[in-house]
Design an enzyme around this catalytic site. Sequence first.
Site, PDB file in Angstrom:
ATOM      1  N   ASN A 145      23.425   9.122 107.846  1.00  0.00           N
ATOM      2  CA  ASN A 145      24.771   9.297 107.301  1.00  0.00           C
ATOM      3  C   ASN A 145      25.061   8.312 106.183  1.00  0.00           C
ATOM      4  O   ASN A 145      25.815   8.614 105.250  1.00  0.00           O
ATOM      5  CB  ASN A 145      25.814   9.127 108.405  1.00  0.00           C
ATOM      6  CG  ASN A 145      25.870  10.309 109.350  1.00  0.00           C
ATOM      7  OD1 ASN A 145      25.429  11.410 109.024  1.00  0.00           O
ATOM      8  ND2 ASN A 145      26.409  10.088 110.541  1.00  0.00           N
ATOM      9  N   SER A 178      28.496  17.398 110.179  1.00  0.00           N
ATOM     10  CA  SER A 178      27.641  17.104 109.028  1.00  0.00           C
ATOM     11  C   SER A 178      27.526  18.240 108.028  1.00  0.00           C
ATOM     12  O   SER A 178      26.840  18.088 107.013  1.00  0.00           O
ATOM     13  CB  SER A 178      26.244  16.691 109.506  1.00  0.00           C
ATOM     14  OG  SER A 178      26.277  15.386 110.023  1.00  0.00           O
TER      15      SER A 178
END
Length: 381
Positions: free
Chosen positions: A167, A59
């Site tokens: 996400n 991430s």
Amino acid sequence: MAAHEKLQQVLDRAVAEVGVPGIVADVKDGDRTWFGTAGVADLETGAPRRPGEHFHTGSSGKTFTAAVLLALEAEGRLSIDDTVNAHLPGVLDVNGYDGDKITIRHLLSNTSGLFPTGLAPEVSYRYATRSGFVQHRFDTFSTEELLRVAVSQPPVGAPGERFEYANGGFYIAGAIIEKVTGNSYADEVERTVTRPLGLTHTRVRPTADTGYPTPHPRGYSHLFLKDGADPAALTPENWQSLMEEPGLPPLDVTELNSSLGYAAGNVVSTTGDMIRFFAAMTTGSLLPPAQHRQMWTTVSTEGSYWMPHTRYGLGLFEFDEQATGGRTLRGVGGSLWGSWFFAVGTPDGRHTIAVHTNTEWKTWDLMFKVVEAEFGVSIGA
């Protein structure tokens, strides 16, 4: 070595006690550097970890996405306070979402109200168990599929109401980048971030790419549900109780298709490049002052199931100063099967540590122990 003896002890304990196959720590402190390792890059051959290895940054890719959008804002091509519908009409107008109320800022700060994307059945049924992962590890996700997954479950809150790591918000952000520029997400990352910063070992992983440049460690995972567990029953509250029992051998997950990451995290890099990238993000050397201030306008993560003692900006985090005794420390990081990376440093960019393990995140305590050893700060103590 004496100056980093405590840090080396943390690395050794990560292997001996936390179950990390191999770990590296790359430190830049002014003109001084240090590189330490523990464990191995390959469980079969016993090859050690070493400098310059390529790995998936997880991430951390969110930071690249935020940087691209802020660069586009500086170029006058959009505003991060634009609504999603201003650029992608109708994409969010399903399942109770409202594309006229959710802004790019909401997407980048994880305050959009989007549900945690990893809990989507379309994802969990493919990857939640070992057998599912083996069957689907080379599946390719198109942008259109990812946008559908992002809104496949109802909202968890109103736009701007609270932090919830999703996400899906970054999938939408990536699609906005492509719509506004007419270029691919990867091309815009290269144009606005990696090329200006000279990150020669960093790129958005091509969709068809399932490996890494040399050198790289093997990646190993235990991130699976126990046999018989129903992925549909997975929640932020119960996921840990459904994980497979400790003691099973790890699965080698080095080769996989990571298109599921897209603009939420699909960047391959090295610790050296990531230290340079993070320094640019924390000091403001890449973005104009107005956009740099936006990047570090933070929201509390309290009450979420994300990392404790933090505030979240646009794709990055800052430790809550109440938890650091008033010391300002900033960070970036991410995890997926077989890889966990984080970098933590001072806002002036002079002192940064970058750490990678060739297995996924296991405990925040490892990061906190690294920070304590390197910066003398006890997070939350």
